[in-house]
Motif scaffolding. Structure first.
Motif, PDB file in Angstrom:
ATOM      1  N   GLY A  79     -14.734  18.067  -0.222  1.00  0.00           N
ATOM      2  CA  GLY A  79     -15.158  18.955  -1.247  1.00  0.00           C
ATOM      3  C   GLY A  79     -14.431  19.845  -2.050  1.00  0.00           C
ATOM      4  N   VAL A  80     -13.380  20.119  -1.447  1.00  0.00           N
ATOM      5  CA  VAL A  80     -12.240  21.037  -2.374  1.00  0.00           C
ATOM      6  C   VAL A  80     -11.618  19.888  -3.191  1.00  0.00           C
ATOM      7  N   LEU A  81     -11.490  18.679  -2.923  1.00  0.00           N
ATOM      8  CA  LEU A  81     -10.887  17.926  -3.909  1.00  0.00           C
ATOM      9  C   LEU A  81     -11.579  17.660  -5.034  1.00  0.00           C
ATOM     10  N   ALA A  82     -13.070  17.417  -4.848  1.00  0.00           N
ATOM     11  CA  ALA A  82     -13.841  17.240  -6.185  1.00  0.00           C
ATOM     12  C   ALA A  82     -14.211  18.432  -6.848  1.00  0.00           C
ATOM     13  N   ALA A  83     -13.942  19.783  -6.617  1.00  0.00           N
ATOM     14  CA  ALA A  83     -14.243  20.850  -7.281  1.00  0.00           C
ATOM     15  C   ALA A  83     -12.809  21.141  -8.199  1.00  0.00           C
ATOM     16  N   LEU A  84     -11.963  20.862  -7.568  1.00  0.00           N
ATOM     17  CA  LEU A  84     -10.816  21.266  -8.257  1.00  0.00           C
ATOM     18  C   LEU A  84      -9.977  20.006  -9.061  1.00  0.00           C
TER      19      LEU A  84
ATOM     20  N   ALA B  55     -14.372  26.252  -5.323  1.00  0.00           N
ATOM     21  CA  ALA B  55     -14.463  25.503  -4.361  1.00  0.00           C
ATOM     22  C   ALA B  55     -14.527  26.163  -3.027  1.00  0.00           C
ATOM     23  N   LEU B  56     -13.780  27.145  -2.647  1.00  0.00           N
ATOM     24  CA  LEU B  56     -14.156  28.035  -1.545  1.00  0.00           C
ATOM     25  C   LEU B  56     -15.561  28.782  -1.593  1.00  0.00           C
ATOM     26  N   ALA B  57     -15.940  29.069  -2.640  1.00  0.00           N
ATOM     27  CA  ALA B  57     -17.192  29.773  -2.586  1.00  0.00           C
ATOM     28  C   ALA B  57     -18.230  28.652  -1.813  1.00  0.00           C
ATOM     29  N   GLU B  58     -18.080  27.384  -2.456  1.00  0.00           N
ATOM     30  CA  GLU B  58     -19.193  26.510  -2.335  1.00  0.00           C
ATOM     31  C   GLU B  58     -18.898  25.905  -1.025  1.00  0.00           C
ATOM     32  N   ASN B  59     -17.725  25.985  -0.407  1.00  0.00           N
ATOM     33  CA  ASN B  59     -17.464  25.243   0.985  1.00  0.00           C
ATOM     34  C   ASN B  59     -16.306  26.183   1.764  1.00  0.00           C
ATOM     35  N   PRO B  60     -16.649  27.220   2.119  1.00  0.00           N
ATOM     36  CA  PRO B  60     -15.773  28.407   2.741  1.00  0.00           C
ATOM     37  C   PRO B  60     -14.827  27.734   3.913  1.00  0.00           C
ATOM     38  N   GLN B  61     -15.378  26.587   4.636  1.00  0.00           N
ATOM     39  CA  GLN B  61     -14.762  26.025   5.781  1.00  0.00           C
ATOM     40  C   GLN B  61     -13.618  25.145   5.540  1.00  0.00           C
ATOM     41  N   ALA B  62     -13.584  24.778   3.951  1.00  0.00           N
ATOM     42  CA  ALA B  62     -12.844  23.734   3.630  1.00  0.00           C
ATOM     43  C   ALA B  62     -11.336  24.022   3.741  1.00  0.00           C
ATOM     44  N   ILE B  63     -10.914  25.307   3.774  1.00  0.00           N
ATOM     45  CA  ILE B  63      -9.682  25.910   3.968  1.00  0.00           C
ATOM     46  C   ILE B  63      -9.018  25.742   5.154  1.00  0.00           C
ATOM     47  N   ALA B  64     -10.121  25.395   6.242  1.00  0.00           N
ATOM     48  CA  ALA B  64      -9.541  25.808   7.436  1.00  0.00           C
ATOM     49  C   ALA B  64      -8.609  24.440   8.213  1.00  0.00           C
TER      50      ALA B  64
END
Length: 226
Positions: free
Chosen positions: A24-29, A165-174
């Motif tokens: 999800g982070v990849l797509a948004a960024l 990206a973090l707003a859309e998927n806060p767990q992606a950073i973990a």
């Protein structure tokens, strides 16, 4: 060879060879692909006749050796005990923009810079970090001219696509706790004969700040992310 790609931060790193960060982070960024070139503002306020670091950074190497610490310790200040990605990115930018060719060899500079790197080799992109200083020939010219630079930062922020990206998927950073941070600041250059100048700088860094641990530097992006 790089151990792990950071393209998931969306600021110019190459696609991963093994495992991506969160999809999800990849797509948004990926929208940051057209970000302005790195080292924006290079040479705008500096005497064109002065041999400074901005225009001659060494090219990336796919097999860069890890520098050995110099005897008696590095002359480059080590990483501060900071757990906040914005504050650590500002400190990292100051470190990358500061040098003193009068007293520090290029090898010592590299060894000091390497102490800021994450120990997680799957993510660390040392090539992109060491590319921020001049090649050996230019470093010798800087020493001959007694060139040195200090730096300050004016602000640091998370790039807009990274925040989205973090707003859309806060767990992606973990997975890796790697943050993209854009820092703006200024360097003050000086050299023999009373020469000197100021130079605006901006840079986008990847920093890793795992919970309960101090931050460490991961990579320097090839483009500045807004």
């Amino acid at each position: 060879m790089r151990k792990r790609s950071l393209d998931a931060l969306g600021i110019g790193w190459q696609p991963p060879r093994r495992v991506m960060l969160a999809a999800g982070v990849l797509a948004a960024l990926l929208v940051l692909a057209g970000a302005v070139a790195w080292w924006t503002g290079r040479g705008q306020s500096t005497d064109a006749s002065a041999p400074h670091t901005g225009s001659s950074a060494s090219p990336k190497s796919t097999s860069a050796p890890v520098p050995k610490p110099p005897p008696g310790g590095s002359k480059v200040a080590g990483p501060p005990p900071i757990a906040d990605p914005l504050a650590f990115a500002r400190a990292s930018a100051v470190m990358l923009w500061t040098f003193d060719a009068r007293t520090t060899s290029r090898d010592d500079q590299l060894a000091g810079m390497h102490t800021w790197m994450t120990g997680e080799t799957a993510y660390a992109d040392w090539d992109s970090v060491q590319a921020q200083i001049p090649d050996p020939l230019l470093w010798s010219r800087l020493k001959d001219n007694a060139q040195h630079a200090s730096a300050t930062t004016s602000e640091a922020h998370f790039p807009s696509a990274f925040k989205q990206a973090l707003a859309e998927n806060p767990q992606a950073i973990a997975e890796a706790y790697i943050y993209a941070v854009t820092v703006r600041g200024k360097t003050q250059l000086a050299w023999n004969g009373g020469g000197g100048g100021a130079e605006d700088r901006q840079i986008t860094l990847a920093v890793q700040c795992r919970p309960g641990k101090d931050c460490r530097l991961v990579a320097v992006a090839p483009r500045v992310a807004p």
